[in-house]
Design a protein around this motif. Structure first.
Motif, PDB file in Angstrom:
ATOM      1  N   GLN A 130      14.317   0.032  -6.713  1.00 53.06           N
ATOM      2  CA  GLN A 130      13.822  -0.559  -7.951  1.00 53.06           C
ATOM      3  C   GLN A 130      12.304  -0.420  -8.049  1.00 53.06           C
ATOM      4  OE1 GLN A 130      16.113  -1.646 -10.303  1.00 53.06           O
ATOM      5  NE2 GLN A 130      17.415  -0.733  -8.727  1.00 53.06           N
ATOM      6  N   LEU A 131      11.620  -0.591  -6.937  1.00 48.80           N
ATOM      7  CA  LEU A 131      10.162  -0.476  -6.930  1.00 48.80           C
ATOM      8  C   LEU A 131       9.716   0.928  -7.313  1.00 48.80           C
ATOM      9  CD1 LEU A 131       9.276  -2.472  -3.685  1.00 48.80           C
ATOM     10  CD2 LEU A 131       8.793  -3.155  -6.036  1.00 48.80           C
ATOM     11  N   GLU A 132      10.536   1.929  -6.990  1.00 48.33           N
ATOM     12  CA  GLU A 132      10.204   3.312  -7.326  1.00 48.33           C
ATOM     13  C   GLU A 132      10.205   3.548  -8.834  1.00 48.33           C
ATOM     14  OE1 GLU A 132       9.252   6.091  -5.648  1.00 48.33           O
ATOM     15  OE2 GLU A 132       8.932   4.727  -3.956  1.00 48.33           O
ATOM     16  N   LYS A 133      10.849   2.645  -9.581  1.00 48.78           N
ATOM     17  CA  LYS A 133      11.006   2.836 -11.024  1.00 48.78           C
ATOM     18  C   LYS A 133       9.926   2.137 -11.849  1.00 48.78           C
ATOM     19  CE  LYS A 133      16.046   2.946 -10.493  1.00 48.78           C
ATOM     20  NZ  LYS A 133      17.321   2.252 -10.859  1.00 48.78           N
ATOM     21  N   ILE A 134       9.060   1.353 -11.190  1.00 48.15           N
ATOM     22  CA  ILE A 134       8.078   0.563 -11.932  1.00 48.15           C
ATOM     23  C   ILE A 134       6.679   0.750 -11.351  1.00 48.15           C
ATOM     24  CG2 ILE A 134       9.757  -1.164 -12.678  1.00 48.15           C
ATOM     25  CD1 ILE A 134       8.813  -2.989 -10.454  1.00 48.15           C
ATOM     26  N   VAL A 135       5.677   0.327 -12.122  1.00 48.77           N
ATOM     27  CA  VAL A 135       4.295   0.418 -11.669  1.00 48.77           C
ATOM     28  C   VAL A 135       3.552  -0.840 -12.110  1.00 48.77           C
ATOM     29  CG1 VAL A 135       3.498   1.640 -13.744  1.00 48.77           C
ATOM     30  CG2 VAL A 135       2.234   1.896 -11.592  1.00 48.77           C
ATOM     31  N   ALA A 136       2.624  -1.300 -11.278  1.00 52.73           N
ATOM     32  CA  ALA A 136       1.844  -2.495 -11.601  1.00 52.73           C
ATOM     33  C   ALA A 136       0.765  -2.170 -12.633  1.00 52.73           C
ATOM     34  CB  ALA A 136       1.196  -3.054 -10.335  1.00 52.73           C
ATOM     35  N   ARG A 174      -5.219  -1.081 -16.962  1.00 47.34           N
ATOM     36  CA  ARG A 174      -5.147   0.039 -16.006  1.00 47.34           C
ATOM     37  C   ARG A 174      -3.905  -0.151 -15.157  1.00 47.34           C
ATOM     38  NH1 ARG A 174      -9.604  -2.881 -14.897  1.00 47.34           N
ATOM     39  NH2 ARG A 174     -10.988  -1.171 -15.482  1.00 47.34           N
ATOM     40  N   LYS A 175      -3.394   0.941 -14.616  1.00 44.38           N
ATOM     41  CA  LYS A 175      -2.245   0.816 -13.720  1.00 44.38           C
ATOM     42  C   LYS A 175      -2.722   0.849 -12.279  1.00 44.38           C
ATOM     43  CE  LYS A 175      -0.920   5.723 -14.081  1.00 44.38           C
ATOM     44  NZ  LYS A 175       0.182   6.626 -14.516  1.00 44.38           N
ATOM     45  N   ILE A 176      -2.000   0.122 -11.433  1.00 42.12           N
ATOM     46  CA  ILE A 176      -2.348   0.001 -10.016  1.00 42.12           C
ATOM     47  C   ILE A 176      -1.189   0.579  -9.209  1.00 42.12           C
ATOM     48  CG2 ILE A 176      -3.067  -1.543  -8.170  1.00 42.12           C
ATOM     49  CD1 ILE A 176      -4.944  -1.625 -10.567  1.00 42.12           C
ATOM     50  N   GLU A 177      -1.393   1.745  -8.632  1.00 34.64           N
ATOM     51  CA  GLU A 177      -0.315   2.401  -7.871  1.00 34.64           C
ATOM     52  C   GLU A 177      -0.442   2.020  -6.402  1.00 34.64           C
ATOM     53  OE1 GLU A 177       0.938   6.348  -9.875  1.00 34.64           O
ATOM     54  OE2 GLU A 177      -1.250   6.319 -10.005  1.00 34.64           O
ATOM     55  N   ASP A 178      -0.011   0.788  -6.151  1.00 37.46           N
ATOM     56  CA  ASP A 178      -0.104   0.212  -4.807  1.00 37.46           C
ATOM     57  C   ASP A 178       1.123  -0.684  -4.633  1.00 37.46           C
ATOM     58  OD1 ASP A 178      -0.614  -1.790  -2.767  1.00 37.46           O
ATOM     59  OD2 ASP A 178      -2.714  -1.176  -2.790  1.00 37.46           O
ATOM     60  N   GLU A 179       2.038  -0.290  -3.735  1.00 37.48           N
ATOM     61  CA  GLU A 179       3.299  -1.022  -3.593  1.00 37.48           C
ATOM     62  C   GLU A 179       3.089  -2.461  -3.134  1.00 37.48           C
ATOM     63  OE1 GLU A 179       7.128  -0.988  -0.726  1.00 37.48           O
ATOM     64  OE2 GLU A 179       6.779   0.915  -1.785  1.00 37.48           O
ATOM     65  N   LYS A 180       2.150  -2.692  -2.258  1.00 41.40           N
ATOM     66  CA  LYS A 180       1.891  -4.054  -1.794  1.00 41.40           C
ATOM     67  C   LYS A 180       1.424  -4.932  -2.949  1.00 41.40           C
ATOM     68  CE  LYS A 180      -0.753  -6.701   1.637  1.00 41.40           C
ATOM     69  NZ  LYS A 180      -1.760  -6.622   2.741  1.00 41.40           N
ATOM     70  N   TYR A 181       0.544  -4.399  -3.785  1.00 38.83           N
ATOM     71  CA  TYR A 181       0.047  -5.123  -4.953  1.00 38.83           C
ATOM     72  C   TYR A 181       1.199  -5.430  -5.906  1.00 38.83           C
ATOM     73  CZ  TYR A 181      -3.025  -6.054  -8.992  1.00 38.83           C
ATOM     74  OH  TYR A 181      -3.665  -6.624 -10.066  1.00 38.83           O
ATOM     75  N   LEU A 182       2.049  -4.428  -6.127  1.00 37.55           N
ATOM     76  CA  LEU A 182       3.210  -4.584  -7.010  1.00 37.55           C
ATOM     77  C   LEU A 182       4.165  -5.645  -6.475  1.00 37.55           C
ATOM     78  CD1 LEU A 182       4.980  -3.683  -9.404  1.00 37.55           C
ATOM     79  CD2 LEU A 182       5.852  -1.828  -7.936  1.00 37.55           C
ATOM     80  N   ARG A 183       4.458  -5.590  -5.191  1.00 37.73           N
ATOM     81  CA  ARG A 183       5.353  -6.577  -4.587  1.00 37.73           C
ATOM     82  C   ARG A 183       4.793  -7.997  -4.743  1.00 37.73           C
ATOM     83  NH1 ARG A 183       9.382  -5.544  -0.823  1.00 37.73           N
ATOM     84  NH2 ARG A 183       9.846  -3.336  -0.429  1.00 37.73           N
ATOM     85  N   GLY A 184       3.490  -8.137  -4.611  1.00 37.12           N
ATOM     86  CA  GLY A 184       2.873  -9.450  -4.759  1.00 37.12           C
ATOM     87  C   GLY A 184       3.076 -10.009  -6.151  1.00 37.12           C
TER      88      GLY A 184
END
Length: 209
Positions: free
Chosen positions: A155-161, A115-125
């Motif tokens: 760069q974060l705008e271009k990817i998803v967790a 599943r994808k997680i659309e949460d920037e804090k999670y992605l940054r972690g």
């Protein structure tokens, strides 16, 4: 996966160790009857979920991003050491020549729900931990804070967790367990200089102490 009993590895510690040391996984899903394959470095979180969770990220432009708008079954393969095994290393080569080449390898297969997680804090972690792990041997380890904040944001705008909750995990460690102790010893010795990782695996899993 064809898995003779003598090559089956079910010890979770061994399987997790292989993933931690070889984090680039071949990720496959089936969507509309077509196999979609990607190669992604994963973080293994074995403290959450029944069997652990794989975490990573993909480009939003990757077709997989749209495929997993809903949770989807996924399969991931992690590869470790591998080596060609010459018949010349077998004791029987000198006696009867009834020997053939083979290939040794160690892999782990993981199945679970992606599943994808659309949460920037999670992605940054995820990014921070992956970077820290893989930069630790650098003389001056790079960290996300080294880059300008606006650049990182772009760069974060271009990817998803993404995450995959592991539902099953199995390993195939084909490292000469079906050979005699003499042959396994000879194979390990032949690989000492050219493929020390495989030589070590043979010594660990195939040779009696």
């Amino acid at each position: 996966m064809y898995l003779p009993t003598h090559f089956k590895q079910e010890n979770h510690s061994e399987l997790f160790d292989l993933i931690l040391k070889n984090p680039l996984g071949s990720l496959m899903v089936i969507h509309d009857g077509v196999i979609e394959a990607n190669h992604i470095p994963f973080e293994l979180d074995h403290l959450h979920g029944e069997l652990g969770i794989l975490k990573g990220h993909i480009a939003k432009s990757n077709p997989l991003t749209d495929m997993i708008n809903q949770p989807l079954s996924a399969y991931v393969i992690f590869h470790a050491d591998q080596a060609y095994i010459s018949p010349s290393w077998y004791e029987g080569k000198q006696e009867h020549h009834r020997v053939v080449p083979t290939w040794n390898y160690r892999v782990v297969h993981v199945q679970g729900t992606i599943r994808k997680i659309e949460d920037e804090k999670y992605l940054r972690g995820i990014l921070a931990r992956l970077t820290r792990i893989h930069e630790e041997n650098q003389k001056t380890p790079w960290k996300m804070g080294d880059a300008p904040a606006d650049f990182i944001e772009a760069q974060l705008e271009k990817i998803v967790a993404i995450e995959i909750e592991i539902e099953s995990i199995i390993g195939k460690f084909k490292v000469s367990q079906n050979k005699s102790q003499v042959d396994a010893t000879n194979i390990a010795k032949a690989l000492e200089n050219t493929n020390p990782e495989m030589a070590e695996s043979i010594q660990k899993y195939s040779l009696k102490p």
